[in-house]
Design an enzyme around this catalytic site. Structure first.
Site, PDB file in Angstrom:
ATOM      1  N   CYS A  94      49.893  37.559  32.360  1.00 35.18           N
ATOM      2  CA  CYS A  94      51.039  38.203  31.716  1.00 35.18           C
ATOM      3  C   CYS A  94      51.166  37.845  30.236  1.00 35.18           C
ATOM      4  O   CYS A  94      50.360  38.311  29.443  1.00 35.18           O
ATOM      5  CB  CYS A  94      52.297  37.892  32.539  1.00 35.18           C
ATOM      6  SG  CYS A  94      53.587  39.121  32.321  1.00 35.18           S
ATOM      7  N   HIS A 195      51.606  37.765  38.929  1.00 37.22           N
ATOM      8  CA  HIS A 195      52.109  36.448  39.307  1.00 37.22           C
ATOM      9  C   HIS A 195      51.933  36.336  40.820  1.00 37.22           C
ATOM     10  O   HIS A 195      51.449  37.257  41.472  1.00 37.22           O
ATOM     11  CB  HIS A 195      53.590  36.322  38.940  1.00 37.22           C
ATOM     12  CG  HIS A 195      53.858  36.542  37.484  1.00 37.22           C
ATOM     13  ND1 HIS A 195      53.666  35.561  36.532  1.00 37.22           N
ATOM     14  CD2 HIS A 195      54.305  37.627  36.807  1.00 37.22           C
ATOM     15  CE1 HIS A 195      53.996  36.038  35.343  1.00 37.22           C
ATOM     16  NE2 HIS A 195      54.381  37.288  35.476  1.00 37.22           N
TER      17      HIS A 195
END
Ligand code: GLN
Length: 242
Positions: A94, A195
């Site tokens: 990310c 994630h």
């Protein structure tokens, strides 16, 4: 790699470690130890220099301001570039993924230079934030089972010609550009929006990083029943209608 030891570097846990991304370091460390490797894990805070002799470097996600601070420090430090030049493997999530590209939009709404280690450019998505479960098929070149994870990001990422998409999504937004791609990779540098922690949900990606670092084609099998239970539980949950 030297003899039987693996140097694992977790970059800036004080700035980049959202949604349990630090679990990625735990998973790589554990799976390396289960293969008999002697693991030296180094957690490098943002006021410390990045060592250049690591074998695998991990970077997590983060909020917009810590992301800018991390990018500034990593550019100034230069150690990650030298490590990649020495053949190190990098896996990023990310905010960390966006930092590894050529540029992203920072918390001040300005174009912030990244490290240019991945041929991607990130901008701010105009639509809704990309949030939710993701399921995808990992690039066939990697020979890995389906990708599971969850995403939470406003940035979107476009791949340049020398980056390959890590996966194509069946569910979720991934890179957010509408082309179905998720993440990016080249020979030694990987980025994903996932994630989870993503390496706990996809432990064979952790093994892939280990294989690259060790320069081997296969690793001794280990008991993956726990991971398999987690994967099937998350994949089933993602497939349920909202
Ligand atoms: N701040 C970045 C974005 O929203 C990254 C977010 C994250 O790491 N979860 O795009």
């Amino acid at each position: 790699m030297s003899d039987n030891s693996l140097r694992l570097v977790w970059i800036y846990p004080d700035l980049l470690s959202t949604y349990g991304d630090q679990g990625n370091a735990l998973v790589v460390e554990r799976r390396a130890r289960q293969r008999g490797l002697d693991v030296a894990r180094l957690d490098v805070r943002s006021d410390q220099a990045i060592p250049t002799s690591g074998d695998i470097y991990l970077i997590g996600g983060g909020e917009d301001r810590p992301q800018r601070l991390a990018a500034e420090r990593l550019r100034r430090d230069g150690g990650l570039h030298r490590a990649v030049g020495n053949g190190a493997i990098v896996f990023s999530v990310c905010a960390g993924y966006q930092i590894l590209g050529h540029e992203f939009i920072n918390d001040l709404g300005q174009r912030e230079p990244g490290l240019g280690l991945l041929d991607v450019v990130s901008t701010r998505g105009e639509g809704e934030r990309c949030v939710g479960d993701v399921l995808g098929d990992i690039d066939p070149g990697l020979g890995l089972p389906p990708l599971t994870g969850f995403e939470n990001h406003q940035g979107i990422t476009r791949l340049g010609p020398t980056a390959r998409p890590l996966a194509n999504v069946q569910l979720g937004k991934g890179n957010g550009t509408g082309d179905g791609t998720e993440g990016a990779y080249n020979d030694t540098v990987f980025g994903t929006y996932m994630h989870g922690p993503v390496l706990a949900r996809n432990p064979l990606i952790a093994d892939h990083l280990l294989k690259l670092a060790l320069d081997v084609n296969a690793l001794p099998p280990i008991d993956d029943r726990w991971y398999e239970a987690l994967r099937s539980e998350r994949i089933t949950a993602a497939q349920q209608p909202a």
